[in-house]
Design a protein around this motif. Sequence first.
Motif, PDB file in Angstrom:
ATOM      1  N   ASP A  70       0.879  -1.067  -0.325  1.00 30.58           N
ATOM      2  CA  ASP A  70       0.510  -0.159   0.234  1.00 30.58           C
ATOM      3  C   ASP A  70       0.889   1.120   0.145  1.00 30.58           C
ATOM      4  O   ASP A  70       0.543   2.522   0.312  1.00 30.58           O
ATOM      5  CB  ASP A  70      -0.950  -0.154   0.968  1.00 30.58           C
ATOM      6  CG  ASP A  70      -0.101   0.211   2.310  1.00 30.58           C
ATOM      7  OD1 ASP A  70       0.888   0.470   2.203  1.00 30.58           O
ATOM      8  OD2 ASP A  70      -1.054  -0.025   3.833  1.00 30.58           O
ATOM      9  N   GLY A  71       2.241   1.119  -0.279  1.00 33.90           N
ATOM     10  CA  GLY A  71       2.537   2.257  -0.432  1.00 33.90           C
ATOM     11  C   GLY A  71       3.797   2.731   1.269  1.00 33.90           C
ATOM     12  O   GLY A  71       4.315   3.820   1.027  1.00 33.90           O
ATOM     13  N   THR A  72       3.301   1.668   2.301  1.00 31.83           N
ATOM     14  CA  THR A  72       3.364   2.516   3.583  1.00 31.83           C
ATOM     15  C   THR A  72       4.694   1.410   3.775  1.00 31.83           C
ATOM     16  O   THR A  72       4.523   0.871   3.364  1.00 31.83           O
ATOM     17  CB  THR A  72       2.623   2.515   4.785  1.00 31.83           C
ATOM     18  OG1 THR A  72       2.315   1.126   4.849  1.00 31.83           O
ATOM     19  CG2 THR A  72       1.029   3.377   4.040  1.00 31.83           C
ATOM     20  N   ALA A  73       5.492   1.764   5.490  1.00 30.25           N
ATOM     21  CA  ALA A  73       6.405   1.013   5.613  1.00 30.25           C
ATOM     22  C   ALA A  73       6.017   0.533   7.319  1.00 30.25           C
ATOM     23  O   ALA A  73       5.662   1.658   7.532  1.00 30.25           O
ATOM     24  CB  ALA A  73       8.377   1.470   5.588  1.00 30.25           C
ATOM     25  N   VAL A  74       6.473   0.084   7.465  1.00 29.92           N
ATOM     26  CA  VAL A  74       6.176  -0.566   9.011  1.00 29.92           C
ATOM     27  C   VAL A  74       7.883  -0.293   9.790  1.00 29.92           C
ATOM     28  O   VAL A  74       8.922  -1.087   9.179  1.00 29.92           O
ATOM     29  CB  VAL A  74       5.346  -2.066   9.422  1.00 29.92           C
ATOM     30  CG1 VAL A  74       5.497  -3.859   8.909  1.00 29.92           C
ATOM     31  CG2 VAL A  74       5.613  -2.129  10.567  1.00 29.92           C
ATOM     32  N   VAL A  75       7.765  -0.296  10.861  1.00 35.39           N
ATOM     33  CA  VAL A  75       9.350  -0.105  11.094  1.00 35.39           C
ATOM     34  C   VAL A  75       9.425   0.070  12.355  1.00 35.39           C
ATOM     35  O   VAL A  75       8.661  -0.521  13.629  1.00 35.39           O
ATOM     36  CB  VAL A  75       9.619   1.566  11.031  1.00 35.39           C
ATOM     37  CG1 VAL A  75      10.895   2.234  11.197  1.00 35.39           C
ATOM     38  CG2 VAL A  75       9.238   2.359   9.765  1.00 35.39           C
ATOM     39  N   LEU A  76      10.816  -0.965  12.646  1.00 36.18           N
ATOM     40  CA  LEU A  76      11.284  -1.410  13.823  1.00 36.18           C
ATOM     41  C   LEU A  76      12.094  -0.366  14.477  1.00 36.18           C
ATOM     42  O   LEU A  76      13.165  -0.238  13.868  1.00 36.18           O
ATOM     43  CB  LEU A  76      12.025  -2.883  13.613  1.00 36.18           C
ATOM     44  CG  LEU A  76      12.388  -2.815  14.787  1.00 36.18           C
ATOM     45  CD1 LEU A  76      11.617  -4.169  15.387  1.00 36.18           C
ATOM     46  CD2 LEU A  76      13.815  -4.272  15.116  1.00 36.18           C
ATOM     47  N   GLU A  77      11.453   0.324  15.357  1.00 36.38           N
ATOM     48  CA  GLU A  77      12.181   1.419  16.546  1.00 36.38           C
ATOM     49  C   GLU A  77      13.367   0.476  17.106  1.00 36.38           C
ATOM     50  O   GLU A  77      13.708  -0.477  17.605  1.00 36.38           O
ATOM     51  CB  GLU A  77      11.246   2.516  17.103  1.00 36.38           C
ATOM     52  CG  GLU A  77       9.699   2.694  15.716  1.00 36.38           C
ATOM     53  CD  GLU A  77      10.811   3.911  14.177  1.00 36.38           C
ATOM     54  OE1 GLU A  77      11.626   4.219  15.086  1.00 36.38           O
ATOM     55  OE2 GLU A  77       9.787   4.557  14.016  1.00 36.38           O
TER      56      GLU A  77
ATOM     57  N   LEU B 283       3.043   1.411  14.777  1.00 37.14           N
ATOM     58  CA  LEU B 283       2.127   0.270  14.845  1.00 37.14           C
ATOM     59  C   LEU B 283       1.013   1.091  15.268  1.00 37.14           C
ATOM     60  O   LEU B 283      -0.659   1.155  14.475  1.00 37.14           O
ATOM     61  CB  LEU B 283       2.272  -1.102  15.181  1.00 37.14           C
ATOM     62  CG  LEU B 283       3.853  -1.668  15.177  1.00 37.14           C
ATOM     63  CD1 LEU B 283       3.533  -2.975  16.360  1.00 37.14           C
ATOM     64  CD2 LEU B 283       2.813  -2.163  13.710  1.00 37.14           C
ATOM     65  N   GLY B 284       0.843   1.132  16.828  1.00 39.93           N
ATOM     66  CA  GLY B 284      -0.308   1.959  16.840  1.00 39.93           C
ATOM     67  C   GLY B 284      -1.711   1.297  17.517  1.00 39.93           C
ATOM     68  O   GLY B 284      -1.568  -0.067  16.454  1.00 39.93           O
ATOM     69  N   GLY B 285      -3.188   0.879  17.258  1.00 40.97           N
ATOM     70  CA  GLY B 285      -4.193   0.663  18.067  1.00 40.97           C
ATOM     71  C   GLY B 285      -3.360  -1.096  18.354  1.00 40.97           C
ATOM     72  O   GLY B 285      -2.711  -0.972  19.404  1.00 40.97           O
ATOM     73  N   ARG B 286      -4.677  -1.974  18.205  1.00 41.49           N
ATOM     74  CA  ARG B 286      -4.494  -3.608  19.124  1.00 41.49           C
ATOM     75  C   ARG B 286      -3.167  -4.110  18.344  1.00 41.49           C
ATOM     76  O   ARG B 286      -1.921  -4.507  19.131  1.00 41.49           O
ATOM     77  CB  ARG B 286      -5.428  -4.087  18.337  1.00 41.49           C
ATOM     78  CG  ARG B 286      -7.195  -4.081  18.485  1.00 41.49           C
ATOM     79  CD  ARG B 286      -7.716  -4.469  18.586  1.00 41.49           C
ATOM     80  NE  ARG B 286      -7.667  -5.512  19.053  1.00 41.49           N
ATOM     81  CZ  ARG B 286      -8.399  -7.305  18.129  1.00 41.49           C
ATOM     82  NH1 ARG B 286      -8.573  -6.763  17.033  1.00 41.49           N
ATOM     83  NH2 ARG B 286      -7.982  -8.468  17.822  1.00 41.49           N
ATOM     84  N   ASP B 287      -2.066  -4.031  17.019  1.00 37.70           N
ATOM     85  CA  ASP B 287      -1.283  -4.104  16.844  1.00 37.70           C
ATOM     86  C   ASP B 287       0.003  -3.513  17.933  1.00 37.70           C
ATOM     87  O   ASP B 287       1.192  -4.210  18.551  1.00 37.70           O
ATOM     88  CB  ASP B 287      -0.678  -4.116  15.661  1.00 37.70           C
ATOM     89  CG  ASP B 287      -0.520  -4.849  14.134  1.00 37.70           C
ATOM     90  OD1 ASP B 287      -1.021  -6.212  15.340  1.00 37.70           O
ATOM     91  OD2 ASP B 287      -0.693  -4.687  13.339  1.00 37.70           O
ATOM     92  N   GLY B 288      -0.351  -2.211  17.783  1.00 42.21           N
ATOM     93  CA  GLY B 288       0.461  -2.042  19.159  1.00 42.21           C
ATOM     94  C   GLY B 288       0.775  -2.303  20.101  1.00 42.21           C
ATOM     95  O   GLY B 288       2.184  -2.463  20.963  1.00 42.21           O
TER      96      GLY B 288
ATOM     97  N   ALA C  13       3.487  -9.114   9.752  1.00 41.58           N
ATOM     98  CA  ALA C  13       5.073  -9.100   8.518  1.00 41.58           C
ATOM     99  C   ALA C  13       6.299  -8.610   9.135  1.00 41.58           C
ATOM    100  O   ALA C  13       7.173  -9.324   8.955  1.00 41.58           O
ATOM    101  CB  ALA C  13       4.258  -7.838   7.666  1.00 41.58           C
ATOM    102  N   LEU C  14       6.178  -8.072  10.258  1.00 44.77           N
ATOM    103  CA  LEU C  14       7.657  -7.445  10.955  1.00 44.77           C
ATOM    104  C   LEU C  14       7.825  -8.279  11.606  1.00 44.77           C
ATOM    105  O   LEU C  14       9.093  -8.382  11.575  1.00 44.77           O
ATOM    106  CB  LEU C  14       7.177  -6.068  11.699  1.00 44.77           C
ATOM    107  CG  LEU C  14       8.249  -5.185  12.094  1.00 44.77           C
ATOM    108  CD1 LEU C  14       9.365  -4.224  11.649  1.00 44.77           C
ATOM    109  CD2 LEU C  14       7.890  -4.117  13.612  1.00 44.77           C
ATOM    110  N   PHE C  15       7.499  -9.082  12.049  1.00 46.74           N
ATOM    111  CA  PHE C  15       7.951 -10.156  13.016  1.00 46.74           C
ATOM    112  C   PHE C  15       8.478 -11.206  12.441  1.00 46.74           C
ATOM    113  O   PHE C  15       9.630 -11.542  12.092  1.00 46.74           O
ATOM    114  CB  PHE C  15       7.025 -10.847  13.750  1.00 46.74           C
ATOM    115  CG  PHE C  15       7.400 -12.043  14.615  1.00 46.74           C
ATOM    116  CD1 PHE C  15       8.220 -11.703  15.733  1.00 46.74           C
ATOM    117  CD2 PHE C  15       7.061 -13.322  14.396  1.00 46.74           C
ATOM    118  CE1 PHE C  15       8.899 -12.585  16.182  1.00 46.74           C
ATOM    119  CE2 PHE C  15       7.757 -14.117  15.530  1.00 46.74           C
ATOM    120  CZ  PHE C  15       8.006 -13.891  16.524  1.00 46.74           C
ATOM    121  N   ALA C  16       7.396 -11.656  10.605  1.00 51.84           N
ATOM    122  CA  ALA C  16       7.742 -12.809   9.891  1.00 51.84           C
ATOM    123  C   ALA C  16       9.491 -12.040   9.191  1.00 51.84           C
ATOM    124  O   ALA C  16       9.855 -13.138   9.580  1.00 51.84           O
ATOM    125  CB  ALA C  16       6.875 -12.539   8.232  1.00 51.84           C
TER     126      ALA C  16
END
Length: 474
Positions: A93-100, A110-115, A175-178
Amino acid sequence: MVDAIVVGSGPNGLAAAIALARAGRSVRLVEGAETIGGGMRTEALTLPGFAHDTCSAIHPLALASPFFRSVSLAEHGVEWIHSPAPLAHPLDDGTAVVLERTVEATAAGLGGRDGEAWLKLFAPLAAAGDDLVEAILAAPFPPKHPLLMARFGTKAARSAVGLARARLTGDRARALFAGNAAHSMLPLDAAATASFGLVLALLGQTVGWPLPRGGSQTIADALASYLRSLGSEIETGRTVTSLDELHDARTVLLDVTPRQLLALAGDRLDGRYRRALQRYRYGPGVFKLDWALSGPIPWRAAECSRAATVHLGGTLDEIAASERAPWHGQTAPRPFVLVAQQSLFDDSRAPAGQHTVWAYCHVPNGSASDMTEAIEAQLERFAPGFRDLVLARSAMGPVEMEAHNPNYVGGDINGGAANLRQLFLRPAARISPYTTPLDGVYLCSSSTPPGGGVHGMCGWHAAQAALRRDGGRR
Ligand SMILES: Cc1cc2nc3c(=O)[nH]c(=O)nc-3n(C[C@H](O)[C@H](O)[C@H](O)COP(=O)(O)OP(=O)(O)OC[C@H]3O[C@@H](n4cnc5c(N)ncnc54)[C@H](O)[C@@H]3O)c2cc1C
């Protein structure tokens, strides 16, 4: 005559030699290649002025390693660079999930329930801090911090797919974990693959995922400089072909894998140990590309430019399919690709305005498949226009990898598969896996616990085993 000869100058050979020299032993380190370093090498693989990491690039395990922490690398020229975020994982979708750099910051992104789920999974591990990492990098017997490890084991013993589905709610966190778990080079539905995802993501959020200024060769050079300062000799360009060549030392430590140990020992090894080495399983190989680029990678998701490491592979399901393929003798059409963009954060790697990129994917052991097209297609998927920037590329498949370093059997960069059995009983079931049935001969490579990566702990533990046996005789 010297007290000990160490064969092989990878991080584990160097760590073993340093441990012995510190204990007052006279040590000679013998390396088959013309230069030292094993998996820590930086070379001009493409064009003049571009410095590429041939093997290791990103070093969370070095920062976490009790051995590395005991050496003042800075005094010998190592400068660690941390990108603002350790890792980015772009999605379609053009975004990225980031390990900080902290668990809280990753969870907030990640925000919300994922966070919330991410925080619940990683906050207790981060709180356990150095003790947990020390236990994970320890020799298997006697177990270190057993209660802590038992608690960790309830999550770590699961498959990555199982843990992600049970504990993480949304596609982004999964996805980040995988991507972290895929460093195991195992099918992600195999037992204990969650441990890789947990440990690597934890290290990113605690010690970081740094790169050394100038390339991973600087780590090898620093360890060699320290070893020489302890009075040890280093001999390069000498490939050892038989243990008989090493008769001028009482103790021998081998930074080699089981197949090479069998060849070096000839008919001196027999019985159960020999059979265990013959049965030892190597994992998938790697197909690696290095590019010289005329500009930075044009990521669709801007967050990818904050991270030295980028994982390309989309969702958990897609990554799981990619990691399963090599175990069925297949290459994945859309392979999971590990990318490092060192020059974005280290201007010594390329001429001004130009860039180096390092990437690889997993392929069947010994595969001759050319993955150039498939890897570049993954880059184009998340960074349209990537190919237009390519000035030159270098490709190394399993065959070239093994020719470069005999420890990469069939292109396996971890010294053997890290499946549940070989995670602990590496290379054979022994109280001290560093010892062999041959008096005074030890194995010190990543084919012993705790396995692959630049941490030096296999060498460090092997040296302790040698010193324990040798102690009474001095
Ligand atoms: C493409 C790639 C990417 C990687 N990325 C990372 C990363 O980002 N971070 C990380 O932590 N790890 C990474 N690794 C893994 C890491 O490099 C290895 O796990 C690590 O180097 C293993 O260390 P070692 O000392 O056991 O063996 P090696 O580093 O393989 O060293 C073994 C040495 O022994 C020498 N040798 C072998 N046989 C003989 C003989 N008979 N006589 C004389 N010399 C001999 C070899 O020439 C070699 O120099 C990567 C590896 C590769 C290939």
